[in-house]
Scaffold this active site. Structure first.
Site, PDB file in Angstrom:
ATOM      1  CE  LYS A   1      87.240  63.147  54.597  1.00 39.49           C
ATOM      2  NZ  LYS A   1      87.545  63.246  56.021  1.00 39.49           N
TER       3      LYS A   1
ATOM      4  CE  LYS B   1      90.767  61.964  53.179  1.00 35.80           C
ATOM      5  NZ  LYS B   1      90.476  62.197  54.551  1.00 35.80           N
TER       6      LYS B   1
HETATM    7  C1  PBG Z   1      88.597  61.814  59.221  1.00 41.82           C
HETATM    8  C2  PBG Z   1      89.491  61.415  58.110  1.00 41.82           C
HETATM    9  C3  PBG Z   1      89.366  60.347  57.219  1.00 41.82           C
HETATM   10  C4  PBG Z   1      90.522  60.347  56.437  1.00 41.82           C
HETATM   11  C5  PBG Z   1      91.296  61.421  56.852  1.00 41.82           C
HETATM   12  N1  PBG Z   1      90.631  62.086  57.882  1.00 41.82           N
HETATM   13  C6  PBG Z   1      88.364  59.272  57.106  1.00 41.82           C
HETATM   14  C7  PBG Z   1      86.972  59.553  56.821  1.00 41.82           C
HETATM   15  O1  PBG Z   1      86.577  60.670  56.448  1.00 41.82           O
HETATM   16  O2  PBG Z   1      86.218  58.602  57.016  1.00 41.82           O
HETATM   17  C8  PBG Z   1      90.865  59.346  55.382  1.00 41.82           C
HETATM   18  C9  PBG Z   1      92.307  59.223  55.057  1.00 41.82           C
HETATM   19  C10 PBG Z   1      92.702  57.984  54.343  1.00 41.82           C
HETATM   20  O3  PBG Z   1      91.867  57.182  53.907  1.00 41.82           O
HETATM   21  O4  PBG Z   1      93.908  57.800  54.202  1.00 41.82           O
HETATM   22  N2  PBG Z   1      87.471  62.470  58.935  1.00 41.82           N
END
Ligand code: PBG
Length: 327
Positions: A196, A249
Site C-alpha cells: 500500500k 493499492k
Molecule cells: C484506511 C484506508 C484508506 C483507503 C482504504 N483504507 C485510506 C488511507 O490509507 O488513507 C483508501 C481507499 C480509496 O482511496 O479508495 N487506511
C-alpha cells in the site's frame, strides 16, 4: 510484393467471434468486490461529493443496498465504518457493537452467503486520523498491533468472512493471525493490504470515510510510490506472517507492481482501484470527455492482465450491469 515475408496478426482479429476465440483475459462478476461506507443513524444516504454514485449509508439501509448488489450478481463487499464518535485510541474500531460489527451482523442476517470483508484500520476511529496510536506526532507501531488484533477478533465475532488490515504497521498480519487463532477464528482468512503506497489517490476516500490525518501524512507507514523492490519485501513478510490474499493499492499507476507480486507469490492477488482513480473517471465521463463504459472495462481488464485475480472497485455495480448486458 509477392515474396515479402511477414506475419499476418490480423488473421485472428477478423470478426467478433474470432477475437473472442483468442481473447486471453476476462473480467467476471466473481472478480468484483464492492466497498460500502456505513454510518450511524437512520434513513441516511449521504452522497460523497467527490465520488459520484457512492453514498455513505446508515445501518438500516444496508439491507436494501445488499439486495441491489446480490441482484446484480456481486458476491462480496468490503465494509468501512464511520463511527459517531472518535477518540485518541480509536475505541470504536474494536467495540463489539461498533459500526462495522453491526453492519456485518445485519448483512449476514439477510444475506448469509454474501462474503463480508471487514476493513481493519484505526484511521476512521481516531480523533487524529492516523492508522495507529500516536505519541506526540509519531505513530507507534507495536502498541497499535494489539488494538488491530482486537479489532479483527471483534469483526470475526460479528460474522466477517475475511479480515482486511489496511493500516501498514509492521507485523500486523502476524498480530492479527495470532489474535484470531487464539479466539478460535483460525478458519478466518486475512486479505492483507500488503503493498500500500502513500498515495494522493486516496483523497476522495478520506472524504467518504472522514479519515484524513489531522496532522502530517501517512508517509512513515505507507510506501514510497517510487519503490518496487520494497513491494516484494512487504509482500514477502506478509506471506511469512500468514496472509491468505495480497492487495496492491492503488491500482492504475501500479500495474507493474501487480505483475511483480504475481510472479513472485502464488496467493490470490487483489487490486484496489481506489477513490481518486474512480473520481477521475467519473469527472471526465460527466463532462462527456470519455466513454465511461469503455474506459472502465479497459482499466479493469488491464488490472487482470497485470495479474490480479480480484478487484476492489467503486465501479462494481456498473461493471456487473455491463457484464450482464454482454451475455
Ligand atoms: C484506511 C484506508 C484508506 C483507503 C482504504 N483504507 C485510506 C488511507 O490509507 O488513507 C483508501 C481507499 C480509496 O482511496 O479508495 N487506511
Amino acid at each position: 510484393m509477392k515474396d515479402l515475408k511477414f506475419t499476418r496478426h490480423r488473421r485472428l482479429r477478423h470478426s467478433a467471434n474470432m477475437r473472442a476465440l483468442v481473447r486471453e483475459t476476462y473480467l467476471h462478476k466473481e472478480d468484483l468486490i464492492y466497498p460500502i461506507f456505513v454510518v450511524e443513524g437512520e434513513n441516511k444516504r449521504n452522497p460523497v461529493q467527490s465520488m459520484p454514485g457512492v453514498d455513505q449509508i446508515s445501518l438500516d439501509l444496508v439491507e436494501e443496498e445488499m439486495k441491489e448488489l446480490v441482484e446484480l450478481g456481486i458476491k462480496s463487499v468490503i465494509v468501512f465504518g464511520i463511527p459517531a464518535e472518535k477518540d485518541e485510541v480509536g475505541s470504536g474500531a474494536y467495540h463489539d457493537h461498533g459500526i462495522v460489527q453491526e453492519a456485518t451482523r445485519k448483512i449476514k442476517e439477510s444475506y448469509p452467503e454474501l462474503i463480508v470483508i471487514a476493513d481493519t484500520c484505526l484511521c476512521e476511529y481516531t480523533s487524529h486520523g492516523h492508522c495507529g496510536v500516536i505519541q506526540g506526532e509519531s505513530v507507534l507501531n507495536d502498541p497499535s498491533l494489539e488494538l488491530l488484533a482486537r479489532t479483527a477478533v471483534s469483526q470475526a465475532k460479528a460474522g466477517a468472512d475475511i479480515i482486511a488490515p489496511s493500516n501498514m504497521m509492521d507485523g500486523f498480519v502476524a498480530a492479527i493471525r495470532h489474535g484470531l487463532d487464539e479466539a478460535g477464528f483460525e478458519h478466518i482468512p486475512i486479505m492483507s493490504y500488503a503493498v500500500k503506497y502513500a498515495s494522493a489517490f486516496y483523497g476522495p476516500f478520506r472524504d467518504a470515510a472522514e479519515s484524513a490525518p489531522q496532522f502530517g501524512d501517512r508517509k512513515t507507514y505507507q510506501m514510497d510510490p517510487a519503490n518496487r523492490l520494497e513491494a516484494l519485501r512487504e509482500a514477502e513478510s506478509d506471506v511469512a506472517e500468514g496472509a491468505d490474499f495480497l492487495i496492491v493499492k492503488p491500482a492504475m499507476s501500479y500495474m507493474d507492481i501487480m505483475r511483480d507480486v504475481k510472479n513472485h507469490f502464488n496467493l490470490p492477488l487483489v487490486a484496489y482501484n481506489v477513490s481518486g482513480e474512480y473520481a477521475m473517471v467519473k469527472a471526465a465521463a460527466a463532462n462527456g470527455w470519455i466513454d465511461e463504459k469503455g474506459i472502465v472495462l479497459e482499466l479493469l481488464t488491464g488490472m487482470k492482465r497485470a495479474g490480479v485475480d480480484l478487484i476492489i472497485t467503486y465501479h462494481a455495480k456498473d461493471v456487473a450491469r455491463w457484464l450482464s448486458e454482454q451475455q
